[in-house]
Design an enzyme around this catalytic site. Structure first.
Site, PDB file in Angstrom:
ATOM      1  N   CYS A 295       0.834  -1.209   0.000  1.00 48.33           N
ATOM      2  CA  CYS A 295       0.000   0.000   0.000  1.00 48.33           C
ATOM      3  C   CYS A 295       0.855   1.239   0.000  1.00 48.33           C
ATOM      4  O   CYS A 295       1.650   1.452   0.906  1.00 48.33           O
ATOM      5  CB  CYS A 295      -0.909   0.002   1.219  1.00 48.33           C
ATOM      6  N   GLY A 296       0.692   2.079  -1.022  1.00 48.40           N
ATOM      7  CA  GLY A 296       1.461   3.313  -1.108  1.00 48.40           C
ATOM      8  C   GLY A 296       0.776   4.494  -0.478  1.00 48.40           C
ATOM      9  O   GLY A 296       1.308   5.588  -0.452  1.00 48.40           O
TER      10      GLY A 296
END
Length: 299
Positions: free
Chosen positions: A118-119
């Site tokens: 997850c960025g």
């Protein structure tokens, strides 16, 4: 520089067959702390390698910089003095911006680390998720041949050297949308990191905005990847798997072309079908009409 792969003894079990113990190859996952001017900005879990590109691409994605001349230098550094991490482990990278470039807004500092999957996990609010691009992607005049686009997944797969050894990395590659030439390919345990490395390569080589290019990714097309493409001025994002609903909405909003399920000779175009040269104007109009009707029904 840290290792990209690591070996580990594993037990292989096949039901009804003899169990064996042997060495296997794993993709390395290590934290990278990104600092700007000595101030910690984010920590991301990544596969070591091309870290400067990763940091540069991350800053583009966050809207901190948009041109190569705004990125001055980057260096690895040790942890805080007097602590156990006061060693240069090549897991802390400090970026210096060019003179006159504003430092990142304090609100960008991640409250906790970004995982490899997850960025956006450290974003403080929903409003902070949407970052305005410095480039008008919708004005890009690229016309892309569907038959050429269909060759990109095989080219991407053929270039995944570390994936061949580990089976555990995502990949992102940038293609010239007219000639089909692969410009760069990067692998990472995090799909968002792979894209940041591609964008960082473009920034450090003076190629932003990435007009006339296609970003090909090995997994799904999420909102974060669509946003990163938009921030770099990339008009087309293609993925071998599905996009999310928010990714499709952002692609329409930004004027991007979003392609999913690109496998063999087939693909599904979720936004910007008019850029695909083999799609007739009637097809594009029908797709746009269907999209509008879908929005009305959802509302």
């Amino acid at each position: 520089m840290g290792r990209i792969t690591a070996r580990r003894r594993v037990t292989r079990i096949s039901v009804g067959q003899r169990t064996s113990v042997r060495e296997d190859v794993l993709a390395v996952e290590e934290p990278l702390e990104i600092r700007v001017g000595g101030q910690s900005l984010a920590i991301t879990m990544r596969t070591p390698g091309h870290d400067i590109e990763l940091a540069a691409g991350f800053l583009v994605s966050e809207g901190v910089i948009s041109r190569g001349e705004q990125f001055s230098t980057a260096r690895y550094c040790a942890g805080a003095e007097g602590t156990d991490d006061n060693l240069n482990t090549y897991n802390i990278l400090d970026v210096t911006l060019a003179a006159g470039v504003p430092a990142p807004d304090p609100s960008l500092e991640r409250a906790f680390y970004t995982t490899s999957s997850c960025g956006l996990c450290g974003k403080a609010s929903i409003e902070a998720v949407r970052t305005k691009s410095a480039y008008e992607v919708g004005a890009d005049t690229l016309r892309l041949d569907a038959a050429l686009l269909a060759t990109f997944p095989d080219a991407l797969r053929a270039g995944q050297d570390v994936f061949d050894k580990t089976g555990g990395l995502h990949a992102a590659a940038l293609f010239n949308g007219e000639t089909g030439e692969m410009l760069v390919l990067r692998e990472d345990v995090g799909r968002h990191n792979a894209v940041d490395k591609v964008v960082g390569w473009a920034l450090t080589n003076g190629r932003l905005p990435l007009r006339g290019t296609v970003l090909m990714v090995s997994g799904r097309a999420s909102f974060e990847l669509t946003q990163k493409a938009s921030m770099a001025g990339i008009p087309v994002l293609a993925a071998v798997s599905a996009p999310s609903s928010l990714a499709a909405e952002l692609a329409v909003e930004a004027g991007m072309t979003l392609v999913g399920f690109l496998r063999g000779s087939s693909m599904v175009v979720y936004a910007g079908a008019e850029r695909i040269a083999n799609v007739t104007e009637a097809d594009a109009a029908a797709a746009a009409s269907a999209h509008q009707q879908q929005e009305v029904s959802v509302a």
